[in-house]
Structures are given as C-alpha cells and as structure tokens.
Design a protein around this motif. Sequence first.
Motif, short mmCIF file in Angstrom:
data_model
loop_
_atom_site.label_atom_id
_atom_site.label_comp_id
_atom_site.label_asym_id
_atom_site.label_seq_id
_atom_site.Cartn_x
_atom_site.Cartn_y
_atom_site.Cartn_z
N ALA A 178 -6.38 2.89 0.93
CA ALA A 178 -6.01 1.74 0.11
C ALA A 178 -6.92 1.53 -1.09
N LYS A 221 -3.22 -1.13 8.92
CA LYS A 221 -2.51 -1.95 7.94
C LYS A 221 -1.81 -3.13 8.61
N LEU A 263 -8.61 3.36 6.33
CA LEU A 263 -7.89 2.42 5.45
C LEU A 263 -8.59 2.29 4.10
N THR A 264 -9.92 2.31 4.09
CA THR A 264 -10.65 2.23 2.82
C THR A 264 -10.34 3.44 1.94
N CYS A 304 -10.26 -4.00 3.87
CA CYS A 304 -10.22 -2.68 4.52
C CYS A 304 -11.39 -2.46 5.47
N ALA A 330 -11.34 1.45 9.79
CA ALA A 330 -11.81 0.89 8.53
C ALA A 330 -12.08 1.98 7.50
N GLU A 341 0.83 -1.20 0.00
CA GLU A 341 0.00 0.00 0.00
C GLU A 341 0.87 1.26 0.00
#
Length: 379
Positions: free
Chosen positions: A118, A146, A114-115, A101, A111, A28
Amino acid sequence: MTPEELRSLTPGVLGILVRRGADFAAAEDAVQDALVEALRVWPDDPPRDPKGWLVTVAWRRFLDAARSEAARRRREESAEEEPPPGPATSVDDTLQLYFLCAHPSLTPASAVALTLRAVGGLTTRQIAEAYLVPEATMAQRISRAKRTVSRVRFDQPGDVATVLRVLYLVFNEGYTGDVDLAAEAIRLTRQLAATIDHPEVYGLLALMLLHHARRAARTGDDGGLVPLAEQDRTRWDTALIAEGVLILQAALARDRLGEFQAQAAIAALHADAPHAGETDWVQIVEWYDELARLTDSPVVRLNRAVAVGEADGARAGLAALSDLDQTLPRYAAVAAYLHERDGDGKRAARLYAEAAAQAPNLAERDHLTRQAARLHRQL
C-alpha cells in the motif's frame, strides 16, 4: 519516470481515494491496477500530471468494481458523479498510511506486507518473491491485513515507533528476487522523514544508510560472509556514510535519544575507523550501555559483551556474557569468539560448531563451520 518514482506516488493517490469515501481495501486494489496500467501506457504516452492521471484511473477502477458488487451499491450511489481528473485535495495522507499499515492489530509479517504493497507500491508477486513464499499465500496475508485495517478510522493517530519497527524488518530482509528490500526500506524511510519531523525517524534512516554503505564488502568473491573486522573498507560507500553521519548528528542534536539513534551511533563509530584495530571500542561500549538502558534487550547485552571483550579484554567480555541466557540466538558464536580471544581454542572450536548448527542462514552457517574447522586444524 522510473518504477521507483512511480511507486513514490502511491501513498498520495491511495489517500485521495480513501478521503473520497473508498473502502481502504478496494481503494488499494484500484491503485495497484492504476500502477500496472501506468507501466503499460506511460512509456509511449507519458502524462503531464502523473499523480492526477493515477487518481483518475484508480477512481474509475474503484467505481467499476463498486458497480459490480451489490454490497457496494450504496457507495456507488453516493459517488455517482465522477469528480474531475486530478487530486481533489492538497492534504498529504502519507503519514496516515504508514500508521494504518503498521497498525498494532496486525502481525509484524502482515504489517510488512501491507506496507510494501500500500505504501511501497510493490505487487503481490514481488513481495512474495522477496519473502520466498507462494504468491497465493502472500495474497491471502495482504487481503486479511486490508480487511483488518479497513475497520480503522483513516485519521486515527498512529505510533511512529511501530512504523519504524516495520521498516527495520523490511530493511533486514536485504535482497531477494527482483526487489532490493534494503533499498526499498531506505526509500520508504526517506519518504517518512520528509513527512514527519521526528529524531528517531532520522535515527533509523542514518542507521540504514550506515549499514547499507558496507553492503559490497560483506561477502567475498566466493559468496561467503566477511565479518566486519575483515572487510575491505575501501569497498564501503563513503557518500552513504557521510550522509548517514550528517543525519545522525542532526538527530542527536535534538537531545531526544532513542534506540535507533543509539544503534546508528555505534554504526558510525565502526564507519569512522580506517582499520578494525582503530575502532573506538570504549565509546561503543558506552553507546551499548545507553542502548541497553533504552531497550533492556538481551540481544543488545549480547552485542555489548563483544564490545566489552574488545575494549577491556576477552575475560571481561566473558564476564559480561555470563549473566545472559545461553539459549539466546548467536550466544554460542559470541562465546566462541571470546574464548578464542582468551586462548581456549578447543572450547572455541566446539562452540563454533554448535553455533553453526543453530545458524539462521546458510552464509552464516558456512562462516561458522569454517571457523570451527580452522581451529581444529590448529589443535
């Protein structure tokens, strides 16, 4: 290529690196580096194969990072031969990235972050500005997320409902900083809908479009909140409404009703009324009944009380409200509205003032304060 189009390539590139054996967290980071490089290079020298270019650059960044860390020497040895430029597989890993994610082991905030990073391709700075937190704080949150999902098998089945809840959280943040999170959530949900055939994905997309269609009318010239009943409906985006209704109809035809489809049906009924007075409140109450059956949510029952008050009169709405916990968010605001409709201005003014003190944001607080002041002037 626009920044949004560039970010749309992120899931495919990241998936390829992970399938080649890269650790998710390191992959990532490498993809983010490649996106930054693309923004620098492409305006003057656009590639013929944008995705292939990103894969090549990201893989090189990953290998460079792997070689610089002793802990990753074994991975470097297994990847000593650099693969040719371009995608190495035709497998679409987008759905797996959504699942990863939004993994249940992550907190909702992690979440979401990260969504956006990524899958959405946003930078840590952009995400931090959108959520009004320091960049260092957001960087730590993303790093922890991560590390958590790096222990999860990439091809492990995921939960669509969890992914949808994460995307809806993103949508409800609206607009802050230089990132329109509502528009970003719609883009990511469209991308998800193109990846998986699921009626609730379509239901969420329809709900987002129908809500987003009213965005321009939600605030007045002074920046104040404009309630739905008072909005200038000529400012609603009819194209988004038409698209949302079409998507919803296709989802409902599948006969697998879910909460987002039910919410979208309610939004569609509001959108269908040329004027607030022509709203089909009876049918809205029926949809709230379905939604309450699906979710057993106190917030749904609170909103249902408003609809009952519109369909059957304020007394009926207050009766529906009486069964609910008075500490619910916005309970006081709903009670104030129904008591005003029932002719009890004094009690309504007190409740509006109480609701203003509990309001979650400045715009809502100002609106409720004005409502209380208006009633006080009339007493």
